[in-house]
Every structure is written in structure tokens, then in C-alpha cells.
Design a protein around this motif. Sequence first.
Motif, PDB file in Angstrom:
ATOM      1  N   VAL A  16       4.469   7.415  -0.660  1.00 21.62           N
ATOM      2  CA  VAL A  16       3.499   7.655   0.414  1.00 21.62           C
ATOM      3  C   VAL A  16       2.510   6.492   0.477  1.00 21.62           C
ATOM      4  N   ARG A  17       2.068   6.013  -0.682  1.00 22.08           N
ATOM      5  CA  ARG A  17       1.132   4.872  -0.712  1.00 22.08           C
ATOM      6  C   ARG A  17       1.770   3.650  -0.072  1.00 22.08           C
ATOM      7  N   LEU A  18       3.016   3.355  -0.421  1.00 20.53           N
ATOM      8  CA  LEU A  18       3.688   2.204   0.177  1.00 20.53           C
ATOM      9  C   LEU A  18       3.894   2.402   1.680  1.00 20.53           C
ATOM     10  N   ARG A  19       4.193   3.630   2.074  1.00 21.73           N
ATOM     11  CA  ARG A  19       4.365   3.914   3.509  1.00 21.73           C
ATOM     12  C   ARG A  19       3.061   3.657   4.260  1.00 21.73           C
ATOM     13  N   GLU A  20       1.951   4.044   3.668  1.00 21.45           N
ATOM     14  CA  GLU A  20       0.650   3.793   4.287  1.00 21.45           C
ATOM     15  C   GLU A  20       0.392   2.284   4.395  1.00 21.45           C
ATOM     16  N   LEU A  21       0.739   1.530   3.364  1.00 22.77           N
ATOM     17  CA  LEU A  21       0.591   0.070   3.418  1.00 22.77           C
ATOM     18  C   LEU A  21       1.444  -0.519   4.539  1.00 22.77           C
ATOM     19  N   MET A  22       2.635   0.034   4.718  1.00 20.77           N
ATOM     20  CA  MET A  22       3.507  -0.437   5.796  1.00 20.77           C
ATOM     21  C   MET A  22       2.855  -0.193   7.155  1.00 20.77           C
ATOM     22  N   PHE A  23       2.318   1.017   7.350  1.00 18.47           N
ATOM     23  CA  PHE A  23       1.660   1.322   8.625  1.00 18.47           C
ATOM     24  C   PHE A  23       0.442   0.423   8.854  1.00 18.47           C
ATOM     25  N   GLU A  24      -0.332   0.175   7.802  1.00 17.18           N
ATOM     26  CA  GLU A  24      -1.489  -0.707   7.925  1.00 17.18           C
ATOM     27  C   GLU A  24      -1.061  -2.113   8.323  1.00 17.18           C
ATOM     28  N   ALA A  25       0.017  -2.597   7.711  1.00 17.56           N
ATOM     29  CA  ALA A  25       0.504  -3.943   8.037  1.00 17.56           C
ATOM     30  C   ALA A  25       1.003  -4.011   9.474  1.00 17.56           C
ATOM     31  N   MET A  26       1.632  -2.945   9.940  1.00 16.04           N
ATOM     32  CA  MET A  26       2.165  -2.935  11.298  1.00 16.04           C
ATOM     33  C   MET A  26       1.062  -2.836  12.341  1.00 16.04           C
TER      34      MET A  26
END
Length: 162
Positions: A16-26
Motif C-alpha cells: 500500500v505504501r509503494l502504491r501511494e508513492l506511485m500515485f504521488e509520482a503520477m
Amino acid sequence: MIKVRPAVPDDAPELVRLRELMFEAMSGTVAQTDLGPWRATTERILRERLALPAEELAMPVFVVDDPDRPGRLAACAVGTLEPRLPTPNSPDGLFGFVFNICTDPDHRRRGYARACTEVLLDWFDGRGVGRIDLHASSGGESLYRSLGFGEYSTALSRQRSY
């Protein structure tokens, strides 16, 4: 050599943490990730699906552990296996979708995303998946092209706002 392993239910919070980082980067902003109860729902779904026996797994997840911080993940690649009606190019009707490929910013440019994605693609190949789709960000496009992805068709999508 990069060690990639299948994710386990206890990896769900880190995924979930990595998924949030992905959304932030996008999106370029944290605010987009704060909408609704998506984190808790995502963690619950991951725990449930990662607990399934291997032969029932329809959401393969592969990870690289953070070499500097035990208990944290450095990268992940997630996919889904979807049964559809067979086609001439996919006689078993199995289709794959790759999503949620993310590397923690502290570990980028080390080949972790590539390693996770290669293992994920091997997983699909081992099941005879005829077609694998993904939506690439501009930052990931060269990686996916180097792994054999290219344009297939123009997709149309419908997205509801909540």
C-alpha cells in the motif's frame, strides 16, 4: 543478483505504501492519494488474495526487499490474471494486466522494477497467458518497451468519480 520473491500477506502494508508513492509520482501531489478509504480496502484485498494457494492466485505480486531496512520493500510489480473468451492468439482465453510497478525513491535506478516485472512476466508466460496489457507512465515506458510491450490498440476507458 537481485532477489525477487512472491509477496506474502504480511507485505500488504508495504505494498500500500509503494502504491501511494506511485500515485504521488503520477500526480505530483500527495492530495490525490487522500481520497476515501482506499488504503484500508487495498490492504484487505491484498491480504486476502496473497493468502490464496498458488494454483488459485489471480493477482500475482512480486517484490524486492529493502536491503537497508528490514521489513520494508524496495520495489514491487503487481498483475492480474483474467479469464476471458478464447481468441486465435489466446486459445485458453487468459489475459494479464500489469499494474502497480513501483520502486521506493531511495532505491531507484538499481534494476529492482525490471527484476520484479521480469518475474511477473515469467509467471504469466508459465500459465500460457496470450496477451498482457499495461498502462505506462512516461517514466516507465522505456522499461516496458525493452520487455517487449508496444502499442496494441486504442483503449477507451470510463471512470467514475467518487
